[in-house]
Motif scaffolding. Structure first.
Motif, PDB file in Angstrom:
ATOM      1  N   UNK A 210       0.854  -1.192   0.000  1.00  0.00           N
ATOM      2  CA  UNK A 210       0.000   0.000   0.000  1.00  0.00           C
ATOM      3  C   UNK A 210       0.885   1.235   0.000  1.00  0.00           C
ATOM      4  N   UNK A 211       0.246   2.430   0.019  1.00  0.00           N
ATOM      5  CA  UNK A 211       1.005   3.632  -0.280  1.00  0.00           C
ATOM      6  C   UNK A 211       2.143   3.913   0.705  1.00  0.00           C
ATOM      7  N   UNK A 212       3.165   4.591   0.165  1.00  0.00           N
ATOM      8  CA  UNK A 212       4.346   4.969   0.938  1.00  0.00           C
ATOM      9  C   UNK A 212       4.056   6.298   1.630  1.00  0.00           C
ATOM     10  N   UNK A 213       4.252   6.335   2.947  1.00  0.00           N
ATOM     11  CA  UNK A 213       3.932   7.544   3.714  1.00  0.00           C
ATOM     12  C   UNK A 213       5.160   8.364   4.083  1.00  0.00           C
ATOM     13  N   UNK A 214       6.335   7.715   4.166  1.00  0.00           N
ATOM     14  CA  UNK A 214       7.518   8.419   4.643  1.00  0.00           C
ATOM     15  C   UNK A 214       8.775   7.643   4.277  1.00  0.00           C
ATOM     16  N   UNK A 215       9.889   8.376   4.076  1.00  0.00           N
ATOM     17  CA  UNK A 215      11.183   7.744   3.810  1.00  0.00           C
ATOM     18  C   UNK A 215      12.301   8.542   4.465  1.00  0.00           C
ATOM     19  N   UNK A 216      13.396   7.855   4.815  1.00  0.00           N
ATOM     20  CA  UNK A 216      14.561   8.517   5.407  1.00  0.00           C
ATOM     21  C   UNK A 216      15.808   7.704   5.072  1.00  0.00           C
ATOM     22  N   UNK A 217      16.939   8.399   4.920  1.00  0.00           N
ATOM     23  CA  UNK A 217      18.209   7.761   4.541  1.00  0.00           C
ATOM     24  C   UNK A 217      19.110   7.571   5.746  1.00  0.00           C
ATOM     25  N   UNK A 218      19.984   6.559   5.648  1.00  0.00           N
ATOM     26  CA  UNK A 218      20.995   6.326   6.684  1.00  0.00           C
ATOM     27  C   UNK A 218      21.924   7.537   6.757  1.00  0.00           C
ATOM     28  N   UNK A 219      22.262   8.017   7.973  1.00  0.00           N
ATOM     29  CA  UNK A 219      23.092   9.218   8.109  1.00  0.00           C
ATOM     30  C   UNK A 219      24.459   9.057   7.454  1.00  0.00           C
ATOM     31  N   UNK A 220      24.989  10.187   6.961  1.00  0.00           N
ATOM     32  CA  UNK A 220      26.267  10.180   6.245  1.00  0.00           C
ATOM     33  C   UNK A 220      27.429   9.806   7.157  1.00  0.00           C
ATOM     34  N   UNK A 221      27.351  10.135   8.460  1.00  0.00           N
ATOM     35  CA  UNK A 221      28.470   9.788   9.348  1.00  0.00           C
ATOM     36  C   UNK A 221      28.500   8.295   9.653  1.00  0.00           C
ATOM     37  N   UNK A 222      27.423   7.587   9.305  1.00  0.00           N
ATOM     38  CA  UNK A 222      27.378   6.127   9.465  1.00  0.00           C
ATOM     39  C   UNK A 222      27.834   5.415   8.197  1.00  0.00           C
ATOM     40  N   UNK A 223      27.486   5.971   7.028  1.00  0.00           N
ATOM     41  CA  UNK A 223      27.810   5.303   5.766  1.00  0.00           C
ATOM     42  C   UNK A 223      27.876   6.302   4.620  1.00  0.00           C
ATOM     43  N   UNK A 224      29.011   6.342   3.962  1.00  0.00           N
ATOM     44  CA  UNK A 224      29.171   7.100   2.717  1.00  0.00           C
ATOM     45  C   UNK A 224      29.965   6.230   1.748  1.00  0.00           C
ATOM     46  N   UNK A 225      29.620   6.146   0.468  1.00  0.00           N
ATOM     47  CA  UNK A 225      28.455   6.785  -0.145  1.00  0.00           C
ATOM     48  C   UNK A 225      27.149   6.208   0.386  1.00  0.00           C
ATOM     49  N   UNK A 226      26.065   6.975   0.274  1.00  0.00           N
ATOM     50  CA  UNK A 226      24.767   6.559   0.799  1.00  0.00           C
ATOM     51  C   UNK A 226      24.252   5.329   0.056  1.00  0.00           C
ATOM     52  N   UNK A 227      23.810   4.343   0.820  1.00  0.00           N
ATOM     53  CA  UNK A 227      23.291   3.117   0.219  1.00  0.00           C
ATOM     54  C   UNK A 227      21.919   2.742   0.754  1.00  0.00           C
ATOM     55  N   UNK A 228      21.752   2.825   2.072  1.00  0.00           N
ATOM     56  CA  UNK A 228      20.517   2.305   2.672  1.00  0.00           C
ATOM     57  C   UNK A 228      19.519   3.421   2.982  1.00  0.00           C
ATOM     58  N   UNK A 229      18.248   3.098   2.834  1.00  0.00           N
ATOM     59  CA  UNK A 229      17.188   4.010   3.263  1.00  0.00           C
ATOM     60  C   UNK A 229      16.027   3.192   3.803  1.00  0.00           C
ATOM     61  N   UNK A 230      15.167   3.851   4.569  1.00  0.00           N
ATOM     62  CA  UNK A 230      14.023   3.175   5.196  1.00  0.00           C
ATOM     63  C   UNK A 230      12.729   3.792   4.693  1.00  0.00           C
ATOM     64  N   UNK A 231      11.703   2.969   4.565  1.00  0.00           N
ATOM     65  CA  UNK A 231      10.385   3.445   4.119  1.00  0.00           C
ATOM     66  C   UNK A 231       9.309   2.953   5.073  1.00  0.00           C
TER      67      UNK A 231
END
Length: 489
Positions: A210-231
């Motif tokens: 069902x529909x996506x309500x929100x998303x956020x990415x893993x912080x840069x101080x934890x992982x760069x280049x950015x790879x993971x995100x949460x929905x």
């Protein structure tokens, strides 16, 4: 026998004068940092000292080569005028040394936006989400016309029209290194884009029903280049994705109703809010449930973190620059996160349909630090200031309220809109914020004087989304009139 009214009045006046701080004598003060450490010796200063003079004193005590701007707080009230008058107005005793807490302000200063410099057509349905990139040079928007669009801020013209969604695009989210943009729609589909490579999608993340309500990415101080995100989704689940492979790495679920908001914190926790009235904290390594917060009596609509500005902008500073080398960029992101938290645990604030906000230190305790009441209708959005000292709440009661970001105490109500306030956004120096409303206007407010600074009419219908660029130069807004508007000084 009852005391005569005149005698009672004289007695009360004498008591008030006794309690109030004297305003014509010297006052002993002790400077204190926001972490509670004493700075320098106790000082005997005149009653009519001003914040500017305290600033000179403090810079001398700290041996600052470059003079830095500071704000000063006495018992959580900011000092705005002469010290003696402030103490008298708030009836603060000076029998003991007065604790003056100082907080560094942004060295740079953002100018208030004052005019619409571009009204850009392109979307054929309502604009539901507008987001500047972490570097502040790019802008993405999502719309009910099923497209994601990228805009050129230099020419103020459309750059890419990205097609691929089959339903309304509800959420658009930039990775903290500005490489990826993730967009989510009402069908539960998530598409990934690389704005530098053009309009084509680099892949889809399939798994939500069902529909996506929100998303956020893993912080840069934890992982760069950015790879993971949460929905978070209406299907009650939270999923963590790998942007390079588009695969689901973790799937978490303990909510019994739709997930309204997700945030990826800097302390290794992912937070999710739901219409089941709870907030959950998850371990970002294995997806295990760490803590459940049950402070609200109705739907939880919105979440914000005290370090959110540093998490959003990663290694980019207020000029939009970041180190080119990967390790240097990761180190810079870690430094900016440490500056944002100031050695304190990260704080989380939530807003609900029960008209209240709850402030937490989620890594240490599931009991709220404060329950903040005052709104008389549901709360649509909460946002921490970039320095983490203030909280804004936007409500359907047509007001914006300002709260202390450290203790949750009420500071001010800002009225001016004649319709529900949908969204608010801070300037990067924490001195101003902009609000967007159903009444079709934007308003720029001064956080220190708590007064309206600029009114920005121009939209012909409801303003659904508003964002202030991290470099401070532009405000973007979009809404039901299908126009993207850019506002500048």
């Amino acid at each position: 026998m009852a005391e005569p009214p005149k005698k009672m009045a004289r007695r009360e006046q004498a008591a008030n004068q006794k309690d109030a701080a004297p305003t014509d004598v010297s006052i002993i003060i002790q400077f204190q940092s926001s972490t509670g450490d004493d700075t320098g010796p106790q000082l005997d200063i005149p009653h009519n000292v001003t914040p500017a003079q305290l600033e000179v004193l403090l810079n001398g005590l700290l041996n600052n080569e470059e003079k830095l701007p500071y704000s000063f707080y006495i018992e959580e009230q900011e000092l705005l005028g002469e010290l003696g008058g402030h103490l008298a107005a708030h009836k603060i005793s000076v029998e003991k040394a007065l604790r003056v807490v100082y907080q560094p302000q942004a060295v740079f200063r953002v100018r208030p936006v004052a005019r619409c410099t571009a009204s850009i057509p392109g979307h054929s349905e309502s604009i539901l989400s507008v987001n500047f990139s972490p570097c502040g040079t790019q802008l993405a928007s999502g719309s009910g016309d099923t497209t994601v669009r990228f805009w050129d801020l230099n020419t103020q013209l459309p750059k890419h029209e990205c097609k691929g969604h089959r339903n309304w695009v509800l959420v658009v989210s930039w990775s903290p290194d500005a490489r990826y943009v993730a967009s989510g729609d009402m069908d539960g589909a998530i598409l990934l884009w690389e704005p530098a490579k053009g309009a084509g999608s680099v892949g889809a993340c399939s798994g939500h029903g069902k529909w996506i309500t929100s998303m956020a990415w893993e912080p840069a101080h934890k992982a760069l280049p950015s790879q993971r995100f949460v929905s978070g989704s209406k299907d009650n689940t939270i999923k963590v994705w790998d942007a390079s492979t588009r695969r689901c790495l973790l799937s978490m679920s303990n909510h019994s109703q739709l997930v309204t908001a997700v945030k990826w914190g800097g302390e290794g926790l992912i937070y999710s809010a739901s219409r089941d009235c709870t907030i959950s904290a998850w371990d970002d390594r294995d997806g295990k449930l760490v803590r459940v917060f049950k402070g609200h009596g109705h739907w939880v609509n919105t979440l914000a973190l005290s370090s959110e500005y540093a998490l959003r902008t990663g290694a980019f500073d207020h000029t939009g620059k970041a180190p080119e080398e990967l390790e240097a960029a990761r180190q810079r992101a870690a430094e900016r996160y440490a500056e944002a938290t100031g050695g304190r645990p990260e704080r989380l604030v939530s807003g609900s349909d029960d008209f209240t906000l709850c402030l937490y230190e989620p890594s240490t305790n599931k009991t709220p630090l404060a329950r903040m009441t005052g709104h008389v209708q549901l709360i649509n959005q909460v946002v921490f200031s970039p320095d983490g000292r203030l909280i804004l709440s936007a409500s359907f009661d047509k007001s914006v309220k300002l709260w202390c970001g450290l203790r949750g105490t009420f500071l001010a109500t800002l009225r001016g809109h004649v319709g529900p306030v949908y969204q608010v956004a801070w300037s990067s120096d924490s001195r101003m914020f902009v609000s967007g409303s159903k009444d079709s206007t934007l308003k720029v407010w001064d956080a220190r004087t708590r007064k309206l600074k600029v009114e920005l009419p121009g939209h012909s219908d409801e303003v659904f989304s508003v964002d202030w660029s991290p470099d401070g130069g532009s405000v973007a807004s979009g809404g039901r009139d299908k126009l993207l508007k850019l506002w500048r000084h």
